[in-house]
Design a protein around this motif. Sequence first.
Motif, PDB file in Angstrom:
ATOM      1  N   PRO A  28       0.803  -1.225   0.000  1.00 38.68           N
ATOM      2  CA  PRO A  28       0.000   0.000   0.000  1.00 38.68           C
ATOM      3  C   PRO A  28       0.836   1.275   0.000  1.00 38.68           C
ATOM      4  CG  PRO A  28      -0.889  -1.573   1.570  1.00 38.68           C
ATOM      5  CD  PRO A  28       0.428  -2.125   1.093  1.00 38.68           C
ATOM      6  N   ARG A  29       1.958   1.255   0.713  1.00 41.70           N
ATOM      7  CA  ARG A  29       2.808   2.444   0.759  1.00 41.70           C
ATOM      8  C   ARG A  29       3.460   2.703  -0.604  1.00 41.70           C
ATOM      9  NH1 ARG A  29       4.357   5.433   5.099  1.00 41.70           N
ATOM     10  NH2 ARG A  29       3.718   3.789   6.538  1.00 41.70           N
ATOM     11  N   LEU A  30       3.845   1.645  -1.296  1.00 44.98           N
ATOM     12  CA  LEU A  30       4.398   1.821  -2.647  1.00 44.98           C
ATOM     13  C   LEU A  30       3.344   2.393  -3.585  1.00 44.98           C
ATOM     14  CD1 LEU A  30       6.661  -1.279  -3.431  1.00 44.98           C
ATOM     15  CD2 LEU A  30       7.300   1.129  -3.539  1.00 44.98           C
ATOM     16  N   TYR A  37       3.593  10.376  -6.931  1.00 47.72           N
ATOM     17  CA  TYR A  37       4.517  10.625  -8.041  1.00 47.72           C
ATOM     18  C   TYR A  37       3.748  11.023  -9.301  1.00 47.72           C
ATOM     19  CZ  TYR A  37       8.076   9.679 -11.609  1.00 47.72           C
ATOM     20  OH  TYR A  37       8.935   9.778 -12.673  1.00 47.72           O
ATOM     21  N   HIS A  38       2.741  10.249  -9.649  1.00 48.05           N
ATOM     22  CA  HIS A  38       1.994  10.500 -10.886  1.00 48.05           C
ATOM     23  C   HIS A  38       1.095  11.728 -10.808  1.00 48.05           C
ATOM     24  CE1 HIS A  38       3.421   7.088 -13.087  1.00 48.05           C
ATOM     25  NE2 HIS A  38       3.070   6.261 -12.123  1.00 48.05           N
ATOM     26  N   SER A  39       0.777  12.170  -9.591  1.00 46.12           N
ATOM     27  CA  SER A  39      -0.018  13.388  -9.449  1.00 46.12           C
ATOM     28  C   SER A  39       0.868  14.587  -9.099  1.00 46.12           C
ATOM     29  CB  SER A  39      -1.116  13.197  -8.396  1.00 46.12           C
ATOM     30  OG  SER A  39      -0.569  12.912  -7.125  1.00 46.12           O
ATOM     31  N   ALA A  40       2.173  14.428  -9.321  1.00 47.71           N
ATOM     32  CA  ALA A  40       3.171  15.494  -9.132  1.00 47.71           C
ATOM     33  C   ALA A  40       3.233  16.023  -7.697  1.00 47.71           C
ATOM     34  CB  ALA A  40       2.944  16.631 -10.119  1.00 47.71           C
ATOM     35  N   GLN A  41       2.919  15.165  -6.749  1.00 49.96           N
ATOM     36  CA  GLN A  41       3.095  15.489  -5.337  1.00 49.96           C
ATOM     37  C   GLN A  41       4.432  14.869  -4.912  1.00 49.96           C
ATOM     38  OE1 GLN A  41      -0.572  15.113  -2.866  1.00 49.96           O
ATOM     39  NE2 GLN A  41      -1.453  14.283  -4.767  1.00 49.96           N
ATOM     40  N   LEU A  42       5.497  15.429  -5.446  1.00 47.90           N
ATOM     41  CA  LEU A  42       6.802  14.785  -5.370  1.00 47.90           C
ATOM     42  C   LEU A  42       7.385  14.747  -3.964  1.00 47.90           C
ATOM     43  CD1 LEU A  42       8.282  16.154  -8.700  1.00 47.90           C
ATOM     44  CD2 LEU A  42       7.143  13.959  -8.264  1.00 47.90           C
ATOM     45  N   ARG A  43       7.176  15.764  -3.178  1.00 46.04           N
ATOM     46  CA  ARG A  43       7.681  15.751  -1.794  1.00 46.04           C
ATOM     47  C   ARG A  43       6.992  14.647  -0.993  1.00 46.04           C
ATOM     48  NH1 ARG A  43      12.471  18.435  -1.001  1.00 46.04           N
ATOM     49  NH2 ARG A  43      12.402  20.357  -2.190  1.00 46.04           N
ATOM     50  N   ARG A  44       5.710  14.480  -1.204  1.00 43.40           N
ATOM     51  CA  ARG A  44       4.991  13.412  -0.509  1.00 43.40           C
ATOM     52  C   ARG A  44       5.464  12.044  -0.984  1.00 43.40           C
ATOM     53  NH1 ARG A  44      -1.224  15.677  -0.152  1.00 43.40           N
ATOM     54  NH2 ARG A  44      -0.783  17.208   1.453  1.00 43.40           N
ATOM     55  N   ALA A  45       5.663  11.898  -2.276  1.00 38.82           N
ATOM     56  CA  ALA A  45       6.186  10.635  -2.811  1.00 38.82           C
ATOM     57  C   ALA A  45       7.544  10.340  -2.195  1.00 38.82           C
ATOM     58  CB  ALA A  45       6.296  10.705  -4.329  1.00 38.82           C
ATOM     59  N   GLU A  46       8.390  11.344  -2.157  1.00 38.44           N
ATOM     60  CA  GLU A  46       9.726  11.168  -1.581  1.00 38.44           C
ATOM     61  C   GLU A  46       9.631  10.716  -0.125  1.00 38.44           C
ATOM     62  OE1 GLU A  46      13.650  13.797  -0.385  1.00 38.44           O
ATOM     63  OE2 GLU A  46      12.162  14.706  -1.685  1.00 38.44           O
ATOM     64  N   ALA A  47       8.767  11.330   0.652  1.00 39.81           N
ATOM     65  CA  ALA A  47       8.631  10.974   2.069  1.00 39.81           C
ATOM     66  C   ALA A  47       8.218   9.509   2.239  1.00 39.81           C
ATOM     67  CB  ALA A  47       7.627  11.899   2.750  1.00 39.81           C
TER      68      ALA A  47
END
Length: 97
Positions: A28-30, A37-47
């Motif tokens: 689920p976390r992946l 990532y696909h919705s351009a929420q890159l900081r959240r993806a990185e976290a």
Amino acid sequence: MFFDAKDYAAAARVLTGLVDEVPDQVGPRLLLARSYYHSAQLRRAEAELRVLVERDPVEHYARLMLGRTLQRQARHEEAESHLRFAAALAGDFADRP
């Protein structure tokens, strides 16, 4: 269903609750990281990806995604170590020095 519709922001909203319920599960976390990532929420993806890599340093897909997420943030130098690590885990040594 959300991924098929390319509605990654909606997927993230649903998956956030799931990750809160089962924080130790990788799948689920992946998916949440991919949604970000696909919705351009890159900081959240990185976290989310950093949590996974911290828990399991040899999680290949998390390493690969973290590298790509950092690249999209123009943090190429930082991304390179994660991409090399992911390539090594996959046995792909041809394109790496």
